[in-house]
Motif scaffolding. Structure first.
Motif, PDB file in Angstrom:
ATOM      1  N   ALA A  95       0.806  -1.441   0.386  1.00 17.48           N
ATOM      2  CA  ALA A  95       0.097   0.553  -0.032  1.00 17.48           C
ATOM      3  C   ALA A  95       1.047   1.212  -0.402  1.00 17.48           C
ATOM      4  CB  ALA A  95      -1.065   0.046   1.313  1.00 17.48           C
ATOM      5  N   VAL A  96       1.942   1.524   0.729  1.00 15.33           N
ATOM      6  CA  VAL A  96       2.898   2.699   1.225  1.00 15.33           C
ATOM      7  C   VAL A  96       3.756   2.744  -0.233  1.00 15.33           C
ATOM      8  CG1 VAL A  96       5.073   3.206   1.789  1.00 15.33           C
ATOM      9  CG2 VAL A  96       3.874   2.404   3.366  1.00 15.33           C
ATOM     10  N   HIS A  97       3.627   1.796  -1.509  1.00 17.15           N
ATOM     11  CA  HIS A  97       4.601   1.621  -2.744  1.00 17.15           C
ATOM     12  C   HIS A  97       3.169   2.527  -4.104  1.00 17.15           C
ATOM     13  CE1 HIS A  97       8.576  -0.442  -3.257  1.00 17.15           C
ATOM     14  NE2 HIS A  97       8.109  -1.121  -1.719  1.00 17.15           N
ATOM     15  N   GLN A  98       2.128   2.040  -3.667  1.00 19.10           N
ATOM     16  CA  GLN A  98       0.820   2.732  -4.346  1.00 19.10           C
ATOM     17  C   GLN A  98       0.825   4.058  -4.229  1.00 19.10           C
ATOM     18  OE1 GLN A  98       0.004   0.886  -7.218  1.00 19.10           O
ATOM     19  NE2 GLN A  98       1.942  -0.387  -6.049  1.00 19.10           N
ATOM     20  N   THR A  99       0.686   4.547  -2.369  1.00 23.44           N
ATOM     21  CA  THR A  99       0.333   5.471  -2.804  1.00 23.44           C
ATOM     22  C   THR A  99       0.701   6.110  -2.451  1.00 23.44           C
ATOM     23  OG1 THR A  99      -0.346   4.798  -0.143  1.00 23.44           O
ATOM     24  CG2 THR A  99      -1.899   4.616  -1.324  1.00 23.44           C
ATOM     25  N   LYS A 100       1.934   5.543  -1.556  1.00 21.60           N
ATOM     26  CA  LYS A 100       2.996   6.903  -1.164  1.00 21.60           C
ATOM     27  C   LYS A 100       3.047   7.928   0.313  1.00 21.60           C
ATOM     28  CE  LYS A 100       4.696   8.068  -6.223  1.00 21.60           C
ATOM     29  NZ  LYS A 100       4.850   9.403  -6.748  1.00 21.60           N
ATOM     30  N   ASN A 101       1.612   7.140   0.413  1.00 21.53           N
ATOM     31  CA  ASN A 101       1.571   7.989   2.002  1.00 21.53           C
ATOM     32  C   ASN A 101       0.902   7.034   3.246  1.00 21.53           C
ATOM     33  OD1 ASN A 101      -0.981   8.607   3.860  1.00 21.53           O
ATOM     34  ND2 ASN A 101      -1.139  10.323   2.215  1.00 21.53           N
ATOM     35  N   MET A 102       1.293   6.985   4.091  1.00 21.47           N
ATOM     36  CA  MET A 102       1.269   5.675   5.507  1.00 21.47           C
ATOM     37  C   MET A 102       0.142   5.559   5.557  1.00 21.47           C
ATOM     38  SD  MET A 102       3.429   3.290   6.930  1.00 21.47           S
ATOM     39  CE  MET A 102       4.587   2.287   8.218  1.00 21.47           C
ATOM     40  N   SER A 103      -0.051   7.023   6.591  1.00 22.88           N
ATOM     41  CA  SER A 103      -1.615   6.787   6.822  1.00 22.88           C
ATOM     42  C   SER A 103      -2.909   6.260   6.337  1.00 22.88           C
ATOM     43  CB  SER A 103      -1.970   7.975   7.624  1.00 22.88           C
ATOM     44  OG  SER A 103      -2.386   9.314   6.382  1.00 22.88           O
ATOM     45  N   GLU A 104      -2.221   7.242   4.651  1.00 20.65           N
ATOM     46  CA  GLU A 104      -3.098   5.509   3.745  1.00 20.65           C
ATOM     47  C   GLU A 104      -3.278   4.256   4.052  1.00 20.65           C
ATOM     48  OE1 GLU A 104      -6.240   7.148   2.433  1.00 20.65           O
ATOM     49  OE2 GLU A 104      -6.060   9.322   3.276  1.00 20.65           O
ATOM     50  N   PHE A 129      -4.049  -4.046  -4.007  1.00 19.68           N
ATOM     51  CA  PHE A 129      -3.957  -3.606  -4.846  1.00 19.68           C
ATOM     52  C   PHE A 129      -5.407  -2.875  -5.275  1.00 19.68           C
ATOM     53  CE2 PHE A 129       0.160  -6.413  -5.790  1.00 19.68           C
ATOM     54  CZ  PHE A 129       0.502  -5.080  -5.501  1.00 19.68           C
ATOM     55  N   ASN A 130      -6.810  -3.982  -5.149  1.00 19.14           N
ATOM     56  CA  ASN A 130      -7.849  -3.331  -5.242  1.00 19.14           C
ATOM     57  C   ASN A 130      -8.282  -2.058  -4.842  1.00 19.14           C
ATOM     58  OD1 ASN A 130      -8.223  -4.869  -7.983  1.00 19.14           O
ATOM     59  ND2 ASN A 130      -9.068  -6.683  -5.864  1.00 19.14           N
ATOM     60  N   LYS A 131      -7.765  -2.314  -3.010  1.00 27.62           N
ATOM     61  CA  LYS A 131      -7.724  -0.898  -3.022  1.00 27.62           C
ATOM     62  C   LYS A 131      -7.167   0.477  -2.748  1.00 27.62           C
ATOM     63  CE  LYS A 131     -11.285  -3.047   0.571  1.00 27.62           C
ATOM     64  NZ  LYS A 131     -12.441  -3.563   0.476  1.00 27.62           N
ATOM     65  N   CYS A 132      -6.425  -0.619  -3.538  1.00 29.33           N
ATOM     66  CA  CYS A 132      -5.299   1.626  -3.355  1.00 29.33           C
ATOM     67  C   CYS A 132      -6.010   1.764  -4.988  1.00 29.33           C
ATOM     68  CB  CYS A 132      -3.968   0.190  -4.517  1.00 29.33           C
ATOM     69  SG  CYS A 132      -3.025  -0.108  -2.653  1.00 29.33           S
ATOM     70  N   LYS A 133      -6.002   1.016  -5.984  1.00 31.49           N
ATOM     71  CA  LYS A 133      -6.217   1.046  -7.003  1.00 31.49           C
ATOM     72  C   LYS A 133      -8.480   2.220  -6.585  1.00 31.49           C
ATOM     73  CE  LYS A 133      -5.471  -2.359 -10.081  1.00 31.49           C
ATOM     74  NZ  LYS A 133      -5.972  -3.102 -11.191  1.00 31.49           N
ATOM     75  N   SER A 156     -12.393  10.611  -3.951  1.00 31.67           N
ATOM     76  CA  SER A 156     -11.707  12.083  -3.435  1.00 31.67           C
ATOM     77  C   SER A 156     -10.662  12.304  -2.166  1.00 31.67           C
ATOM     78  CB  SER A 156     -13.284  12.790  -3.657  1.00 31.67           C
ATOM     79  OG  SER A 156     -14.476  12.292  -1.943  1.00 31.67           O
ATOM     80  N   ARG A 157     -10.168  11.447  -1.621  1.00 28.84           N
ATOM     81  CA  ARG A 157      -9.621  11.442  -0.787  1.00 28.84           C
ATOM     82  C   ARG A 157      -8.296  11.435  -0.987  1.00 28.84           C
ATOM     83  NH1 ARG A 157      -9.962   5.981   3.576  1.00 28.84           N
ATOM     84  NH2 ARG A 157      -8.263   5.928   2.391  1.00 28.84           N
ATOM     85  N   VAL A 158      -7.722  11.635  -2.059  1.00 29.75           N
ATOM     86  CA  VAL A 158      -6.839  11.163  -2.490  1.00 29.75           C
ATOM     87  C   VAL A 158      -5.712  13.006  -2.267  1.00 29.75           C
ATOM     88  CG1 VAL A 158      -5.083  10.870  -4.402  1.00 29.75           C
ATOM     89  CG2 VAL A 158      -6.677   9.619  -4.439  1.00 29.75           C
ATOM     90  N   GLU A 215       9.041   6.337  -8.908  1.00 28.80           N
ATOM     91  CA  GLU A 215       8.856   7.019  -9.961  1.00 28.80           C
ATOM     92  C   GLU A 215       8.050   6.576 -11.053  1.00 28.80           C
ATOM     93  OE1 GLU A 215      12.790   9.369 -10.969  1.00 28.80           O
ATOM     94  OE2 GLU A 215      13.172   9.439  -9.528  1.00 28.80           O
ATOM     95  N   LEU A 216       8.383   5.148 -10.960  1.00 23.92           N
ATOM     96  CA  LEU A 216       7.412   4.368 -12.220  1.00 23.92           C
ATOM     97  C   LEU A 216       6.331   4.788 -11.991  1.00 23.92           C
ATOM     98  CD1 LEU A 216       9.557   0.809 -11.447  1.00 23.92           C
ATOM     99  CD2 LEU A 216      10.057   2.404 -13.008  1.00 23.92           C
ATOM    100  N   SER A 217       5.532   3.825 -13.009  1.00 25.66           N
ATOM    101  CA  SER A 217       4.102   4.489 -12.847  1.00 25.66           C
ATOM    102  C   SER A 217       2.918   3.318 -11.965  1.00 25.66           C
ATOM    103  CB  SER A 217       3.285   4.022 -14.434  1.00 25.66           C
ATOM    104  OG  SER A 217       3.408   2.544 -14.296  1.00 25.66           O
ATOM    105  N   PRO A 218       2.500   3.130 -11.549  1.00 23.48           N
ATOM    106  CA  PRO A 218       1.553   2.380 -10.103  1.00 23.48           C
ATOM    107  C   PRO A 218       1.818   1.086 -10.686  1.00 23.48           C
ATOM    108  CG  PRO A 218       0.463   4.804 -10.259  1.00 23.48           C
ATOM    109  CD  PRO A 218       0.983   3.835 -11.643  1.00 23.48           C
ATOM    110  N   GLU A 219       1.176   0.953 -11.824  1.00 18.44           N
ATOM    111  CA  GLU A 219       1.185  -1.130 -12.515  1.00 18.44           C
ATOM    112  C   GLU A 219       2.711  -1.271 -12.415  1.00 18.44           C
ATOM    113  OE1 GLU A 219       0.520  -1.697 -16.735  1.00 18.44           O
ATOM    114  OE2 GLU A 219      -1.372  -2.211 -15.440  1.00 18.44           O
ATOM    115  N   GLU A 220       3.597  -0.559 -12.779  1.00 19.63           N
ATOM    116  CA  GLU A 220       4.892  -1.267 -12.754  1.00 19.63           C
ATOM    117  C   GLU A 220       5.508  -1.426 -10.854  1.00 19.63           C
ATOM    118  OE1 GLU A 220       7.032   1.207 -17.454  1.00 19.63           O
ATOM    119  OE2 GLU A 220       6.688   2.557 -14.469  1.00 19.63           O
ATOM    120  N   ARG A 221       5.221  -0.342 -10.645  1.00 19.50           N
ATOM    121  CA  ARG A 221       6.059  -0.950  -9.705  1.00 19.50           C
ATOM    122  C   ARG A 221       4.940  -2.358  -8.632  1.00 19.50           C
ATOM    123  NH1 ARG A 221       4.322   4.807  -8.415  1.00 19.50           N
ATOM    124  NH2 ARG A 221       2.984   4.521  -7.484  1.00 19.50           N
TER     125      ARG A 221
END
Length: 159
Positions: A24-33, A67-71, A77-79, A105-111
């Protein structure tokens, strides 16, 4: 107490929390999220009625749901502006921290693909099954991601 693949919920949380938070951190870049997403994954697990054949099936399900929850997070609208990586992410290995910025720096899919392959040890076929994609597509995307990372890392060392 409810069990999944022979494990109680407490054992599942202890075993898989770090992995799911890293994803989730890799995807969102936000620890609390990321923490909120993982909590939501475990709440979804509690509502799950379908049994898991074995622990690997459970792990794959948890990763896919994460991954689905990250998507879903990115669709909501929380982003907001992301929080920089700090010491609060000390659960991430030192070696991983060294390339974490470059991986972002990679796209979310690549990450996703890089994470599953290098950090979770999944093959391209297993990743394809998890993400519902063709194995050859995953292989191509993994090669492109490696090339991008190599370029990013080489540019970073040329000062």
């Amino acid at each position: 107490m409810k069990k999944f693949a022979g494990l109680c919920v407490q054992e599942i949380v202890q075993t898989y929390s770090d992995t799911l938070i890293r994803i989730a951190v890799h995807q969102t870049k936000n620890m609390s999220e990321a923490e909120d997403i993982v909590q939501d994954v475990f709440m979804t697990l509690m509502k799950q009625r379908k049994p898991f054949d074995h622990e690997d099936h459970l792990k794959a399900w948890l990763i896919k749901v994460t991954f689905n929850k990250c998507k879903d997070y990115f669709k909501s609208s929380r982003v907001t502006k992301t929080v920089p990586i700090t010491e609060e992410m000390s659960f991430i290995a030192k070696e991983e921290q060294m390339v974490l910025t470059e991986i972002f720096e990679l796209s979310p899919e690549e990450r996703v693909i890089v994470y599953l392959h290098y950090y979770e040890g999944y093959t391209t076929v297993e990743i394809a099954n998890l993400l519902g994609m063709n194995g050859n597509t995953i292989g191509s995307k993994l090669r492109r991601a490696r090339m991008k990372l190599k370029t990013i890392l080489e540019e970073g060392t040329k000062v």
